[in-house]
Enzyme design. Structure first.
Site, PDB file in Angstrom:
ATOM      1  N   ASP A 152      -1.325  -0.601  17.683  1.00 51.33           N
ATOM      2  CA  ASP A 152      -0.793   0.374  16.718  1.00 51.33           C
ATOM      3  C   ASP A 152      -0.841   1.783  17.323  1.00 51.33           C
ATOM      4  O   ASP A 152       0.130   2.538  17.232  1.00 51.33           O
ATOM      5  CB  ASP A 152      -1.618   0.300  15.425  1.00 51.33           C
ATOM      6  CG  ASP A 152      -1.156   1.308  14.391  1.00 51.33           C
ATOM      7  OD1 ASP A 152      -0.099   1.071  13.780  1.00 51.33           O
ATOM      8  OD2 ASP A 152      -1.840   2.332  14.199  1.00 51.33           O
ATOM      9  N   GLY A 157      -0.237   8.978   9.657  1.00 45.55           N
ATOM     10  CA  GLY A 157      -0.209   8.938   8.185  1.00 45.55           C
ATOM     11  C   GLY A 157       0.279  10.208   7.536  1.00 45.55           C
ATOM     12  O   GLY A 157       1.470  10.532   7.589  1.00 45.55           O
ATOM     13  N   GLU A 175      -3.329  -2.786   9.538  1.00 45.42           N
ATOM     14  CA  GLU A 175      -2.019  -3.432   9.617  1.00 45.42           C
ATOM     15  C   GLU A 175      -2.118  -4.849   9.050  1.00 45.42           C
ATOM     16  O   GLU A 175      -3.215  -5.402   8.924  1.00 45.42           O
ATOM     17  CB  GLU A 175      -1.563  -3.499  11.081  1.00 45.42           C
ATOM     18  CG  GLU A 175      -1.320  -2.143  11.703  1.00 45.42           C
ATOM     19  CD  GLU A 175      -0.267  -1.342  10.952  1.00 45.42           C
ATOM     20  OE1 GLU A 175       0.886  -1.769  10.850  1.00 45.42           O
ATOM     21  OE2 GLU A 175      -0.624  -0.264  10.427  1.00 45.42           O
ATOM     22  N   ARG A 178       7.987  -9.555  -1.308  1.00 46.71           N
ATOM     23  CA  ARG A 178       7.997 -10.953  -0.881  1.00 46.71           C
ATOM     24  C   ARG A 178       7.671 -11.853  -2.061  1.00 46.71           C
ATOM     25  O   ARG A 178       8.290 -12.879  -2.269  1.00 46.71           O
ATOM     26  CB  ARG A 178       6.966 -11.112   0.246  1.00 46.71           C
ATOM     27  CG  ARG A 178       6.896 -12.471   0.867  1.00 46.71           C
ATOM     28  CD  ARG A 178       5.976 -12.440   2.067  1.00 46.71           C
ATOM     29  NE  ARG A 178       4.891 -11.475   1.867  1.00 46.71           N
ATOM     30  CZ  ARG A 178       4.165 -10.952   2.849  1.00 46.71           C
ATOM     31  NH1 ARG A 178       4.385 -11.290   4.089  1.00 46.71           N
ATOM     32  NH2 ARG A 178       3.201 -10.092   2.585  1.00 46.71           N
ATOM     33  N   GLY A 238      -3.623   5.072   4.441  1.00 44.45           N
ATOM     34  CA  GLY A 238      -3.911   5.050   3.006  1.00 44.45           C
ATOM     35  C   GLY A 238      -2.644   5.293   2.199  1.00 44.45           C
ATOM     36  O   GLY A 238      -1.659   5.834   2.712  1.00 44.45           O
ATOM     37  N   THR A 242       0.839  -1.214   0.000  1.00 43.87           N
ATOM     38  CA  THR A 242       0.000   0.000   0.000  1.00 43.87           C
ATOM     39  C   THR A 242       0.871   1.260   0.000  1.00 43.87           C
ATOM     40  O   THR A 242       0.701   2.150  -0.839  1.00 43.87           O
ATOM     41  CB  THR A 242      -0.911   0.006   1.254  1.00 43.87           C
ATOM     42  OG1 THR A 242      -1.688  -1.181   1.250  1.00 43.87           O
ATOM     43  CG2 THR A 242      -1.816   1.214   1.280  1.00 43.87           C
ATOM     44  N   VAL A 243       1.800   1.349   0.935  1.00 41.69           N
ATOM     45  CA  VAL A 243       2.587   2.586   1.065  1.00 41.69           C
ATOM     46  C   VAL A 243       3.678   2.655  -0.011  1.00 41.69           C
ATOM     47  O   VAL A 243       3.870   3.702  -0.644  1.00 41.69           O
ATOM     48  CB  VAL A 243       3.206   2.708   2.477  1.00 41.69           C
ATOM     49  CG1 VAL A 243       3.943   4.024   2.626  1.00 41.69           C
ATOM     50  CG2 VAL A 243       2.128   2.588   3.557  1.00 41.69           C
ATOM     51  N   GLU A 284       8.373  10.280   9.845  1.00 37.32           N
ATOM     52  CA  GLU A 284       7.157  11.097   9.903  1.00 37.32           C
ATOM     53  C   GLU A 284       5.887  10.285   9.654  1.00 37.32           C
ATOM     54  O   GLU A 284       4.862  10.449  10.321  1.00 37.32           O
ATOM     55  CB  GLU A 284       7.254  12.235   8.872  1.00 37.32           C
ATOM     56  CG  GLU A 284       6.084  13.166   8.845  1.00 37.32           C
ATOM     57  CD  GLU A 284       5.893  13.927  10.146  1.00 37.32           C
ATOM     58  OE1 GLU A 284       6.715  14.785  10.463  1.00 37.32           O
ATOM     59  OE2 GLU A 284       4.910  13.629  10.861  1.00 37.32           O
ATOM     60  N   LYS A 329       2.252   4.411  18.296  1.00 35.93           N
ATOM     61  CA  LYS A 329       2.318   5.820  17.863  1.00 35.93           C
ATOM     62  C   LYS A 329       2.402   6.761  19.064  1.00 35.93           C
ATOM     63  O   LYS A 329       3.134   7.743  19.039  1.00 35.93           O
ATOM     64  CB  LYS A 329       1.093   6.150  17.006  1.00 35.93           C
ATOM     65  CG  LYS A 329       1.111   5.431  15.653  1.00 35.93           C
ATOM     66  CD  LYS A 329      -0.241   5.487  14.985  1.00 35.93           C
ATOM     67  CE  LYS A 329      -0.208   4.868  13.603  1.00 35.93           C
ATOM     68  NZ  LYS A 329      -1.553   4.596  13.074  1.00 35.93           N
TER      69      LYS A 329
HETATM   70  P1  NDP Z   1       1.656  -3.934   2.876  1.00 35.37           P
HETATM   71  O1  NDP Z   1       1.359  -5.224   3.519  1.00 35.37           O
HETATM   72  O2  NDP Z   1       0.676  -3.382   1.916  1.00 35.37           O
HETATM   73  O3  NDP Z   1       3.081  -3.998   2.148  1.00 35.37           O
HETATM   74  C1  NDP Z   1       4.176  -4.655   2.707  1.00 35.37           C
HETATM   75  C2  NDP Z   1       5.197  -4.875   1.633  1.00 35.37           C
HETATM   76  O4  NDP Z   1       6.328  -5.527   2.197  1.00 35.37           O
HETATM   77  C3  NDP Z   1       4.706  -5.747   0.474  1.00 35.37           C
HETATM   78  O5  NDP Z   1       5.135  -5.227  -0.743  1.00 35.37           O
HETATM   79  C4  NDP Z   1       5.373  -7.099   0.748  1.00 35.37           C
HETATM   80  O6  NDP Z   1       5.637  -7.848  -0.431  1.00 35.37           O
HETATM   81  C5  NDP Z   1       6.664  -6.649   1.374  1.00 35.37           C
HETATM   82  N1  NDP Z   1       7.257  -7.680   2.202  1.00 35.37           N
HETATM   83  C6  NDP Z   1       6.714  -8.313   3.256  1.00 35.37           C
HETATM   84  N2  NDP Z   1       7.576  -9.227   3.764  1.00 35.37           N
HETATM   85  C7  NDP Z   1       8.671  -9.169   2.999  1.00 35.37           C
HETATM   86  C8  NDP Z   1       9.901  -9.871   2.983  1.00 35.37           C
HETATM   87  N3  NDP Z   1      10.156 -10.820   3.884  1.00 35.37           N
HETATM   88  N4  NDP Z   1      10.804  -9.544   2.052  1.00 35.37           N
HETATM   89  C9  NDP Z   1      10.551  -8.600   1.128  1.00 35.37           C
HETATM   90  N5  NDP Z   1       9.415  -7.896   1.090  1.00 35.37           N
HETATM   91  C10 NDP Z   1       8.486  -8.179   2.005  1.00 35.37           C
HETATM   92  O7  NDP Z   1       1.919  -2.897   4.064  1.00 35.37           O
HETATM   93  P2  NDP Z   1       1.709  -1.338   4.046  1.00 35.37           P
HETATM   94  O8  NDP Z   1       2.263  -0.745   2.821  1.00 35.37           O
HETATM   95  O9  NDP Z   1       0.301  -1.045   4.412  1.00 35.37           O
HETATM   96  O10 NDP Z   1       2.569  -0.914   5.328  1.00 35.37           O
HETATM   97  C11 NDP Z   1       3.963  -0.850   5.275  1.00 35.37           C
HETATM   98  C12 NDP Z   1       4.459  -0.137   6.539  1.00 35.37           C
HETATM   99  O11 NDP Z   1       3.896   1.168   6.589  1.00 35.37           O
HETATM  100  C13 NDP Z   1       4.045  -0.822   7.841  1.00 35.37           C
HETATM  101  O12 NDP Z   1       5.052  -0.621   8.798  1.00 35.37           O
HETATM  102  C14 NDP Z   1       2.796  -0.037   8.267  1.00 35.37           C
HETATM  103  O13 NDP Z   1       2.579  -0.067   9.644  1.00 35.37           O
HETATM  104  C15 NDP Z   1       3.193   1.353   7.821  1.00 35.37           C
HETATM  105  N6  NDP Z   1       2.095   2.264   7.582  1.00 35.37           N
HETATM  106  C16 NDP Z   1       1.042   1.879   6.798  1.00 35.37           C
HETATM  107  C17 NDP Z   1       0.030   2.762   6.518  1.00 35.37           C
HETATM  108  C18 NDP Z   1      -1.129   2.394   5.678  1.00 35.37           C
HETATM  109  O14 NDP Z   1      -2.048   3.215   5.522  1.00 35.37           O
HETATM  110  N7  NDP Z   1      -1.170   1.212   5.085  1.00 35.37           N
HETATM  111  C19 NDP Z   1       0.049   4.131   7.069  1.00 35.37           C
HETATM  112  C20 NDP Z   1       1.219   4.440   7.859  1.00 35.37           C
HETATM  113  C21 NDP Z   1       2.190   3.532   8.103  1.00 35.37           C
HETATM  114  P3  NDP Z   1       4.456  -8.403  -1.365  1.00 35.37           P
HETATM  115  O15 NDP Z   1       3.836  -7.163  -1.964  1.00 35.37           O
HETATM  116  O16 NDP Z   1       5.126  -9.244  -2.353  1.00 35.37           O
HETATM  117  O17 NDP Z   1       3.517  -9.115  -0.439  1.00 35.37           O
HETATM  118  N1  HSE Z   2      -3.138   0.672  10.404  1.00 33.50           N
HETATM  119  C1  HSE Z   2      -2.823   2.032  10.622  1.00 33.50           C
HETATM  120  C2  HSE Z   2      -4.085   2.810  10.905  1.00 33.50           C
HETATM  121  C3  HSE Z   2      -2.112   2.584   9.433  1.00 33.50           C
HETATM  122  O1  HSE Z   2      -5.168   2.301  10.626  1.00 33.50           O
HETATM  123  O2  HSE Z   2      -4.002   3.924  11.406  1.00 33.50           O
HETATM  124  C4  HSE Z   2      -1.610   3.992   9.626  1.00 33.50           C
HETATM  125  O3  HSE Z   2      -0.593   4.025  10.562  1.00 33.50           O
END
Ligand code: NDP
Ligand code: HSE
Length: 440
Positions: free
Chosen positions: A201, A134, A190, A45, A302, A13-14, A129, A205
């Site tokens: 979570d 977010g 998450e 992954r 998001g 997502t991010v 940040e 924060k």
């Molecule tokens: P996702 O699950 O959408 O993405 C995680 C990514 O990490 C995927 O691309 C996944 O690969 C990759 N990954 C997981 N395990 C491995 C591994 N062992 N080796 C290589 N790549 C790996 O998570 P998000 O993008 O939602 O979140 C990422 C971070 O950002 C987290 O720490 C989350 O807490 C934080 N965050 C998220 C927010 C949100 O709105 N979603 C907001 C603020 C912070 P693959 O795509 O192949 O599965």
């Molecule tokens: N899972 C978290 C939330 C993502 O819902 O706020 C943003 O940190």
């Protein structure tokens, strides 16, 4: 200046949001940063997963270590999550002399003290940040914008998923599990959504916010934590009847006995701005001694809102690459050798008001017995109300709900009173307890 090269760990997502924002706004970002920012590698992954991004020029690999060990890469952006591969990747990146940007609040809350120590010893930046609220630049606002102030307290809706669920339950009368599934599909939750709905979570924060606000080390294990899993639509309705909204709040408050650090569902008067922050939006209210209250509002989760903060960090790091390392802003806002050891208060010592709901047998003397227990504990009742329509029968006698609001009291006293009330033979089931914050 030559382009600064970025390696991403994670393209979910991010990560995909970061690629989109960097590509779409490339010219403007380069003008702000003083250099082009180019993503050259990304670790995932599952290589076979389809990704809705323009990945031209990006080497995609399933080996995160090949990214952090790539000598061409200047900055590693960790967007995997958790503290397994992510922690190894960040440590290795620092060992290899690379600056780090991360959105991973679990990583910072649990391992930030050591990570920052390593970064300092190497003169490297670790920017985070996007880890809190977010797209809201709350870290920068507290760490830099409010640096003249003694921060007295802060309170925030800092989990977008929980706020989305509570809003949809309140306004749409929807079912908890359906809304959680929707929040997951929207990319807000998450990887393990228990972190969202059980308050972990938000506790991660709050740990970070408290450090930055009060100049203390990161102490996740001291945060009192409750999530939203026990919130029923019944409580939402009663709270509305009394003029409140239920929000999941993170609260950090400086008192003369120590620091309150707690995340839990909270009743907030409906006329407060923060009570009207809905869906995935987050808001953080910060009380500084000079500025008074300031409120920060925006999307708390998001893809692109979070990428907005990640890319802002990247711009900052690119700028610091050419800056005197001695003059960088400290990770936790205060110089590391000046962190204080202010005590974090145990939850029993917290002073707050409460909403209580209890099921009772509708028999003369029930209310008197309950109010006597409160009186003996020195707890004063603000409002008391009995549900008009009964809740059915218990051993042939009518059951009703009693809902009451207390004035401020010590959590320990209230817990004692609840224990005694639950032992009354006229009270059935357990007492529902939610804290009330007027935020004044
Ligand atoms: P996702 O699950 O959408 O993405 C995680 C990514 O990490 C995927 O691309 C996944 O690969 C990759 N990954 C997981 N395990 C491995 C591994 N062992 N080796 C290589 N790549 C790996 O998570 P998000 O993008 O939602 O979140 C990422 C971070 O950002 C987290 O720490 C989350 O807490 C934080 N965050 C998220 C927010 C949100 O709105 N979603 C907001 C603020 C912070 P693959 O795509 O192949 O599965
Ligand atoms: N899972 C978290 C939330 C993502 O819902 O706020 C943003 O940190």
């Amino acid at each position: 200046m030559k382009a600064v090269k970025i390696g991403l760990l994670g393209l979910g997502t991010v990560g995909t949001g970061v690629i989109s924002v960097l590509k779409r706004n490339a010219d403007e970002i380069a003008r702000r940063a003083g250099s082009e920012i180019t993503v050259v590698a990304a670790a995932v992954r599952d290589l076979s997963k389809p990704r809705d991004i323009d990945s031209s020029g990006i080497r995609i690999t399933d080996d995160p270590m090949s990214v952090v060990n790539d000598p061409e890469i200047d900055i590693v952006v960790e967007l995997i999550g958790g503290d397994g591969v992510a922690l190894d990747g960040v440590n290795k990146a620092l060992e290899n002399g690379k600056h780090v940007v991360t959105a991973n609040k679990a990583l910072i809350a649990l391992h930030g003290n050591e990570i920052f120590k390593t970064a300092r010893s190497k003169g490297l930046v670790v920017a985070f940040e996007s880890a809190v609220a977010g797209g809201i630049p709350i870290i920068k606002s507290i760490r830099e914008g409010l640096s003249a102030n003694r921060i007295e307290w802060l309170a925030g809706i800092i989990n977008g998923t929980s706020n989305y669920i509570l809003t949809q339950m309140t306004e749409g009368g929807r079912n908890f599990d359906d809304v959680l599934a929707e929040a997951q599909a929207l990319g807000y939750a998450e990887a393990d959504p228990a972190f969202d709905i059980e308050g972990t979570d938000a506790a991660h924060k709050l740990t970070i916010l408290a450090s930055i606000a009060f100049g203390i080390s990161l102490q996740f294990d001291k945060v009192y934590q409750e999530g939203i899993t026990n919130i029923s639509s019944e409580d939402i309705t009663y709270a509305q009847k009394f003029g409140y909204r239920i929000k999941h709040l993170g609260l950090a408050r400086r008192t003369d006995r120590g620091i309150e650090l707690r995340v839990h569902p909270t009743l907030i008067p409906e006329q407060k701005l923060i009570a009207n922050v809905n869906d995935v939006m987050n808001a953080v209210l910060v009380q500084g001694d000079a500025v008074g209250p300031t409120l920060y509002y925006g999307a708390g989760a998001g893809s692109e809102p979070t990428a907005s903060s990640v890319v802002a960090d990247l711009v900052d790091v690119v700028r610091t690459i050419t800056t005197d390392p001695e003059n960088r802003v400290p990770h936790l806002a205060f110089q590391p050798d000046t962190l204080s050891d202010l005590a974090i208060l145990p939850i029993e010592e917290i002073d707050t008001a409460y909403y209580l709901r209890m099921g009772v047998i509708n028999r003369p003397g029930v209310l008197a017995a309950i109010t006597e227990i409160f009186g003996n504990k020195g707890i004063s009742i603000e409002t008391i109300s009995q549900k008009e329509n009964g809740d059915g029968k218990e051993d042939g006698e009518d059951k009703v709900s009693i809902i009451l609001l207390t004035h401020n009291t010590k959590e320990g006293h209230l817990c004692d009173a609840i224990k005694q009330i639950e032992q009354l033979d006229t009270v059935y089931g357990s007492v529902t307890r939610l804290r009330v914050e007027t935020l004044s």
